[in-house]
Motif scaffolding. Sequence first.
Motif, short mmCIF file in Angstrom:
data_model
loop_
_atom_site.label_atom_id
_atom_site.label_comp_id
_atom_site.label_asym_id
_atom_site.label_seq_id
_atom_site.Cartn_x
_atom_site.Cartn_y
_atom_site.Cartn_z
N SER A 39 0.81 -1.22 0.00
CA SER A 39 0.00 0.00 0.00
C SER A 39 0.85 1.27 0.00
CB SER A 39 -0.91 0.00 1.23
OG SER A 39 -1.59 1.21 1.33
N ILE A 40 0.37 2.27 -0.70
CA ILE A 40 1.04 3.57 -0.77
C ILE A 40 1.05 4.27 0.59
CG2 ILE A 40 -1.00 4.94 -1.40
CD1 ILE A 40 2.49 5.29 -2.97
N ILE A 41 0.25 3.80 1.51
CA ILE A 41 0.20 4.41 2.84
C ILE A 41 1.59 4.39 3.48
CG2 ILE A 41 -0.71 4.07 5.18
CD1 ILE A 41 -3.26 2.98 3.79
N ASN A 51 15.82 -1.27 -0.24
CA ASN A 51 15.27 -2.45 -0.90
C ASN A 51 13.78 -2.58 -0.64
OD1 ASN A 51 17.94 -3.78 -1.72
ND2 ASN A 51 18.22 -3.38 0.46
N LEU A 52 13.01 -2.16 -1.60
CA LEU A 52 11.55 -2.25 -1.50
C LEU A 52 11.08 -3.52 -2.19
CD1 LEU A 52 8.60 -1.29 -1.15
CD2 LEU A 52 8.89 -0.04 -3.29
N VAL A 53 10.18 -4.24 -1.53
CA VAL A 53 9.53 -5.39 -2.15
C VAL A 53 8.04 -5.12 -2.10
CG1 VAL A 53 9.18 -7.88 -2.10
CG2 VAL A 53 11.37 -6.92 -1.35
N ALA A 54 7.43 -5.00 -3.27
CA ALA A 54 5.98 -4.78 -3.36
C ALA A 54 5.30 -6.13 -3.40
CB ALA A 54 5.66 -3.96 -4.61
N ASP A 58 -1.04 -2.45 -4.47
CA ASP A 58 -2.12 -1.65 -5.05
C ASP A 58 -1.54 -0.89 -6.24
OD1 ASP A 58 -0.80 0.66 -4.09
OD2 ASP A 58 -2.19 0.94 -2.42
N THR A 59 -2.36 -0.21 -6.98
CA THR A 59 -1.94 0.46 -8.21
C THR A 59 -0.81 1.46 -7.96
OG1 THR A 59 -4.16 0.23 -9.08
CG2 THR A 59 -2.74 1.83 -10.16
N HIS A 60 -0.91 2.23 -6.89
CA HIS A 60 0.09 3.26 -6.60
C HIS A 60 1.46 2.65 -6.30
CE1 HIS A 60 -3.09 6.21 -6.58
NE2 HIS A 60 -3.76 5.47 -5.72
N ILE A 61 1.47 1.62 -5.48
CA ILE A 61 2.74 0.97 -5.15
C ILE A 61 3.30 0.25 -6.36
CG2 ILE A 61 3.76 -0.94 -3.84
CD1 ILE A 61 3.59 1.64 -2.30
N LEU A 62 2.44 -0.37 -7.16
CA LEU A 62 2.89 -1.04 -8.37
C LEU A 62 3.60 -0.05 -9.29
CD1 LEU A 62 3.04 -3.54 -10.15
CD2 LEU A 62 0.77 -2.93 -11.05
N ASN A 63 3.01 1.11 -9.50
CA ASN A 63 3.62 2.13 -10.35
C ASN A 63 4.96 2.58 -9.77
OD1 ASN A 63 1.48 2.08 -12.15
ND2 ASN A 63 0.41 3.75 -11.15
N HIS A 64 4.99 2.82 -8.47
CA HIS A 64 6.23 3.26 -7.80
C HIS A 64 7.31 2.18 -7.93
CE1 HIS A 64 8.68 5.38 -4.83
NE2 HIS A 64 8.91 4.20 -4.30
N GLN A 66 7.59 -0.23 -10.13
CA GLN A 66 8.05 -0.38 -11.51
C GLN A 66 9.02 0.74 -11.89
OE1 GLN A 66 4.18 -0.58 -13.37
NE2 GLN A 66 4.29 -2.82 -13.54
N LYS A 67 8.73 1.96 -11.48
CA LYS A 67 9.62 3.09 -11.79
C LYS A 67 10.96 2.95 -11.10
CE LYS A 67 5.93 6.43 -12.51
NZ LYS A 67 5.21 7.58 -11.94
N GLN A 68 10.98 2.36 -9.90
CA GLN A 68 12.20 2.22 -9.11
C GLN A 68 12.91 0.88 -9.33
OE1 GLN A 68 13.37 4.76 -7.26
NE2 GLN A 68 11.66 5.94 -8.05
N ASN A 69 12.39 0.06 -10.23
CA ASN A 69 12.94 -1.28 -10.47
C ASN A 69 12.99 -2.11 -9.21
OD1 ASN A 69 13.30 -1.25 -13.23
ND2 ASN A 69 15.35 -0.39 -13.10
N CYS A 70 11.92 -2.05 -8.43
CA CYS A 70 11.82 -2.82 -7.19
C CYS A 70 11.26 -4.21 -7.48
CB CYS A 70 10.88 -2.12 -6.21
SG CYS A 70 11.44 -0.47 -5.77
N GLN A 71 11.52 -5.10 -6.57
CA GLN A 71 10.99 -6.45 -6.69
C GLN A 71 9.48 -6.42 -6.46
OE1 GLN A 71 12.81 -9.25 -4.05
NE2 GLN A 71 11.53 -10.94 -4.74
N ILE A 72 8.74 -7.16 -7.28
CA ILE A 72 7.28 -7.24 -7.15
C ILE A 72 6.92 -8.72 -7.05
CG2 ILE A 72 5.05 -6.75 -8.25
CD1 ILE A 72 6.58 -4.49 -9.82
#
Length: 73
Positions: A39-41, A51-54, A58-64, A66-72
């Motif tokens: 969550s973007i919260i 190191n962010l792992v999504a 949610d849509t906001h975190i997914l976009n973030h 993807q832009k930061q090349n984080c693990q999803i």
Amino acid sequence: MKLAVFDELFKGMSKKVEELEKYFIEDIDWQNSYFYTDSIINIKLLELVGNLVAVNPDTHILNHAQKQNCQIV
């Protein structure tokens, strides 16, 4: 989510980050820390860690993420 609700949640998360920094600022290696979220919260913590792992984001975190090349996952 209504803006007022988001603002309150964001303020709460900001306070959590302030508390973490207050007590652990010298002991936390933020650049090598991991943070898992859906969550973007949690944006304040996302901005601190290296190191962010999504997780099921949610849509906001997914976009973030993807832009930061984080693990999803």
